[in-house]
Design a protein around this motif. Sequence first.
Motif, PDB file in Angstrom:
ATOM      1  N   ALA A 156       1.023  -1.145  -0.115  1.00  0.00           N
ATOM      2  CA  ALA A 156      -0.006  -0.015  -0.177  1.00  0.00           C
ATOM      3  C   ALA A 156       0.796   1.200  -0.069  1.00  0.00           C
ATOM      4  O   ALA A 156       0.265   2.257  -0.312  1.00  0.00           O
ATOM      5  CB  ALA A 156      -0.888  -0.022   1.089  1.00  0.00           C
ATOM      6  N   LEU A 157       2.104   1.080   0.407  1.00  0.00           N
ATOM      7  CA  LEU A 157       2.930   2.173   0.731  1.00  0.00           C
ATOM      8  C   LEU A 157       4.426   1.641   0.613  1.00  0.00           C
ATOM      9  O   LEU A 157       4.831   0.727   1.105  1.00  0.00           O
ATOM     10  CB  LEU A 157       2.667   3.057   2.059  1.00  0.00           C
ATOM     11  N   ILE A 158       5.384   2.329  -0.120  1.00  0.00           N
ATOM     12  CA  ILE A 158       6.693   1.981  -0.076  1.00  0.00           C
ATOM     13  C   ILE A 158       7.358   3.173   0.582  1.00  0.00           C
ATOM     14  O   ILE A 158       7.197   4.308  -0.023  1.00  0.00           O
ATOM     15  CB  ILE A 158       7.291   1.629  -1.632  1.00  0.00           C
ATOM     16  N   LEU A 159       8.266   2.820   1.477  1.00  0.00           N
ATOM     17  CA  LEU A 159       9.306   3.948   1.896  1.00  0.00           C
ATOM     18  C   LEU A 159      10.571   3.581   1.432  1.00  0.00           C
ATOM     19  O   LEU A 159      10.943   2.515   1.756  1.00  0.00           O
ATOM     20  CB  LEU A 159       9.246   3.990   3.642  1.00  0.00           C
ATOM     21  N   LEU A 160      11.168   4.291   0.840  1.00  0.00           N
ATOM     22  CA  LEU A 160      12.322   4.276  -0.068  1.00  0.00           C
ATOM     23  C   LEU A 160      13.464   4.972   0.343  1.00  0.00           C
ATOM     24  O   LEU A 160      13.602   6.066   0.212  1.00  0.00           O
ATOM     25  CB  LEU A 160      12.134   4.136  -1.497  1.00  0.00           C
ATOM     26  N   ASP A 161      14.450   4.243   0.680  1.00  0.00           N
ATOM     27  CA  ASP A 161      15.703   5.282   0.848  1.00  0.00           C
ATOM     28  C   ASP A 161      16.590   5.251  -0.400  1.00  0.00           C
ATOM     29  O   ASP A 161      16.327   4.592  -1.354  1.00  0.00           O
ATOM     30  CB  ASP A 161      16.653   4.351   2.012  1.00  0.00           C
ATOM     31  N   LEU A 162      17.426   6.399  -0.503  1.00  0.00           N
ATOM     32  CA  LEU A 162      18.232   6.522  -1.805  1.00  0.00           C
ATOM     33  C   LEU A 162      19.442   5.828  -1.752  1.00  0.00           C
ATOM     34  O   LEU A 162      19.777   5.236  -2.871  1.00  0.00           O
ATOM     35  CB  LEU A 162      18.314   8.044  -2.093  1.00  0.00           C
ATOM     36  N   LYS A 163      20.199   5.913  -0.717  1.00  0.00           N
ATOM     37  CA  LYS A 163      21.524   5.231  -0.567  1.00  0.00           C
ATOM     38  C   LYS A 163      21.424   3.975  -0.331  1.00  0.00           C
ATOM     39  O   LYS A 163      21.677   3.460   0.746  1.00  0.00           O
ATOM     40  CB  LYS A 163      22.497   6.009   0.278  1.00  0.00           C
ATOM     41  N   LEU A 164      21.456   2.923  -1.381  1.00  0.00           N
ATOM     42  CA  LEU A 164      21.138   1.662  -1.035  1.00  0.00           C
ATOM     43  C   LEU A 164      22.335   0.748  -1.902  1.00  0.00           C
ATOM     44  O   LEU A 164      22.756   1.269  -2.998  1.00  0.00           O
ATOM     45  CB  LEU A 164      19.745   1.027  -1.786  1.00  0.00           C
ATOM     46  N   PRO A 165      22.546  -0.362  -1.139  1.00  0.00           N
ATOM     47  CA  PRO A 165      23.624  -1.143  -1.960  1.00  0.00           C
ATOM     48  C   PRO A 165      22.726  -1.840  -3.073  1.00  0.00           C
ATOM     49  O   PRO A 165      21.528  -2.135  -3.149  1.00  0.00           O
ATOM     50  CB  PRO A 165      23.762  -2.277  -0.966  1.00  0.00           C
ATOM     51  N   LYS A 166      23.682  -2.526  -4.125  1.00  0.00           N
ATOM     52  CA  LYS A 166      23.210  -3.199  -5.189  1.00  0.00           C
ATOM     53  C   LYS A 166      22.457  -2.436  -6.260  1.00  0.00           C
ATOM     54  O   LYS A 166      22.884  -2.333  -7.626  1.00  0.00           O
ATOM     55  CB  LYS A 166      22.511  -4.455  -4.791  1.00  0.00           C
ATOM     56  N   VAL A 167      21.178  -2.108  -5.880  1.00  0.00           N
ATOM     57  CA  VAL A 167      20.557  -1.273  -6.654  1.00  0.00           C
ATOM     58  C   VAL A 167      20.115   0.119  -6.238  1.00  0.00           C
ATOM     59  O   VAL A 167      19.457  -0.118  -4.941  1.00  0.00           O
ATOM     60  CB  VAL A 167      19.550  -1.847  -7.410  1.00  0.00           C
ATOM     61  N   ASP A 168      20.519   1.299  -6.486  1.00  0.00           N
ATOM     62  CA  ASP A 168      20.187   2.616  -5.502  1.00  0.00           C
ATOM     63  C   ASP A 168      18.664   2.904  -5.597  1.00  0.00           C
ATOM     64  O   ASP A 168      17.959   2.392  -6.575  1.00  0.00           O
ATOM     65  CB  ASP A 168      21.142   3.704  -6.098  1.00  0.00           C
ATOM     66  N   GLY A 169      18.241   3.708  -4.721  1.00  0.00           N
ATOM     67  CA  GLY A 169      16.900   4.161  -4.559  1.00  0.00           C
ATOM     68  C   GLY A 169      16.148   4.869  -5.905  1.00  0.00           C
ATOM     69  O   GLY A 169      14.924   4.382  -6.417  1.00  0.00           O
ATOM     70  N   LEU A 170      16.947   5.735  -6.587  1.00  0.00           N
ATOM     71  CA  LEU A 170      16.322   6.451  -7.620  1.00  0.00           C
ATOM     72  C   LEU A 170      16.115   5.134  -8.723  1.00  0.00           C
ATOM     73  O   LEU A 170      15.104   5.469  -9.720  1.00  0.00           O
ATOM     74  CB  LEU A 170      17.257   7.114  -8.222  1.00  0.00           C
ATOM     75  N   THR A 171      17.132   4.372  -8.931  1.00  0.00           N
ATOM     76  CA  THR A 171      16.678   3.147 -10.019  1.00  0.00           C
ATOM     77  C   THR A 171      15.535   2.392  -9.697  1.00  0.00           C
ATOM     78  O   THR A 171      14.936   1.892 -10.376  1.00  0.00           O
ATOM     79  CB  THR A 171      18.083   2.291 -10.172  1.00  0.00           C
ATOM     80  N   VAL A 172      15.515   1.855  -8.137  1.00  0.00           N
ATOM     81  CA  VAL A 172      14.204   1.207  -7.755  1.00  0.00           C
ATOM     82  C   VAL A 172      12.980   2.297  -8.181  1.00  0.00           C
ATOM     83  O   VAL A 172      12.182   1.721  -8.864  1.00  0.00           O
ATOM     84  CB  VAL A 172      14.340   1.003  -6.412  1.00  0.00           C
ATOM     85  N   LEU A 173      12.929   3.381  -7.819  1.00  0.00           N
ATOM     86  CA  LEU A 173      11.924   4.161  -8.015  1.00  0.00           C
ATOM     87  C   LEU A 173      11.818   4.376  -9.920  1.00  0.00           C
ATOM     88  O   LEU A 173      10.505   4.124  -9.999  1.00  0.00           O
ATOM     89  CB  LEU A 173      12.215   5.582  -7.848  1.00  0.00           C
ATOM     90  N   LYS A 174      12.573   4.456 -10.624  1.00  0.00           N
ATOM     91  CA  LYS A 174      12.533   4.625 -11.778  1.00  0.00           C
ATOM     92  C   LYS A 174      12.087   3.145 -12.723  1.00  0.00           C
ATOM     93  O   LYS A 174      10.944   3.143 -13.322  1.00  0.00           O
ATOM     94  CB  LYS A 174      13.847   4.839 -12.568  1.00  0.00           C
ATOM     95  N   THR A 175      12.395   2.259 -12.081  1.00  0.00           N
ATOM     96  CA  THR A 175      11.932   0.837 -12.431  1.00  0.00           C
ATOM     97  C   THR A 175      10.548   0.565 -12.115  1.00  0.00           C
ATOM     98  O   THR A 175       9.593  -0.094 -12.970  1.00  0.00           O
ATOM     99  CB  THR A 175      12.741  -0.167 -11.827  1.00  0.00           C
ATOM    100  N   LEU A 176      10.149   1.036 -10.838  1.00  0.00           N
ATOM    101  CA  LEU A 176       8.840   0.442 -10.462  1.00  0.00           C
ATOM    102  C   LEU A 176       7.698   1.630 -11.369  1.00  0.00           C
ATOM    103  O   LEU A 176       6.551   1.177 -11.533  1.00  0.00           O
ATOM    104  CB  LEU A 176       8.766   0.938  -8.816  1.00  0.00           C
ATOM    105  N   ARG A 177       8.257   2.690 -11.415  1.00  0.00           N
ATOM    106  CA  ARG A 177       7.223   3.818 -12.031  1.00  0.00           C
ATOM    107  C   ARG A 177       7.103   3.352 -13.583  1.00  0.00           C
ATOM    108  O   ARG A 177       6.304   3.569 -14.168  1.00  0.00           O
ATOM    109  CB  ARG A 177       7.901   5.197 -11.994  1.00  0.00           C
ATOM    110  N   SER A 178       8.195   2.627 -14.100  1.00  0.00           N
ATOM    111  CA  SER A 178       8.123   2.274 -15.708  1.00  0.00           C
ATOM    112  C   SER A 178       7.278   1.013 -15.868  1.00  0.00           C
ATOM    113  O   SER A 178       6.962   0.725 -16.872  1.00  0.00           O
ATOM    114  CB  SER A 178       9.510   2.172 -16.173  1.00  0.00           C
TER     115      SER A 178
END
Length: 141
Positions: A57-79
């Motif tokens: 229902a909600l994702i709380l996302l940090d930006l500085k993450l190992p393996k795949v950074d938060g901005l990439t996670v955000l971009k992937t989920l939004r696409s």
Amino acid sequence: MNKTILLVEDNPSDIELTKRALSKSRIANELVVKEDGKEALDYVLQECCAPGALLPALILLDLKLPKVDGLTVLKTLRSDERTRRIPIVILTTSSEQLDISSSYDLGANSYIRKPVDFNQFVEAVNSLGLYWLVVNEAPPY
């Protein structure tokens, strides 16, 4: 319907802090924690998108993450058509203008800097939970 919160955070102290803040705010939703961006993407795109499964229902996302950074996670989920409507709140220590701009450009619903003070953090988490899990009318998935 069970509304799960996905916390994507690699710092054990921040994970504990978030758990305590949710508890203190009486937010009893299930909390799923993934400690790197790859784990988070695998969880959402494979497990949660499986037939019969529910998206967070909600994702709380940090930006500085190992393996795949938060901005990439955000971009992937939004696409991805299946996940583009999930509310995603950036919850990070970064106050860099580029991080803030990039987060909104990629479709973040909100950007919150983690306060150092626990009481401020509890207030922020309480407001988040109240708005995104109670007040907000979620889009159909």
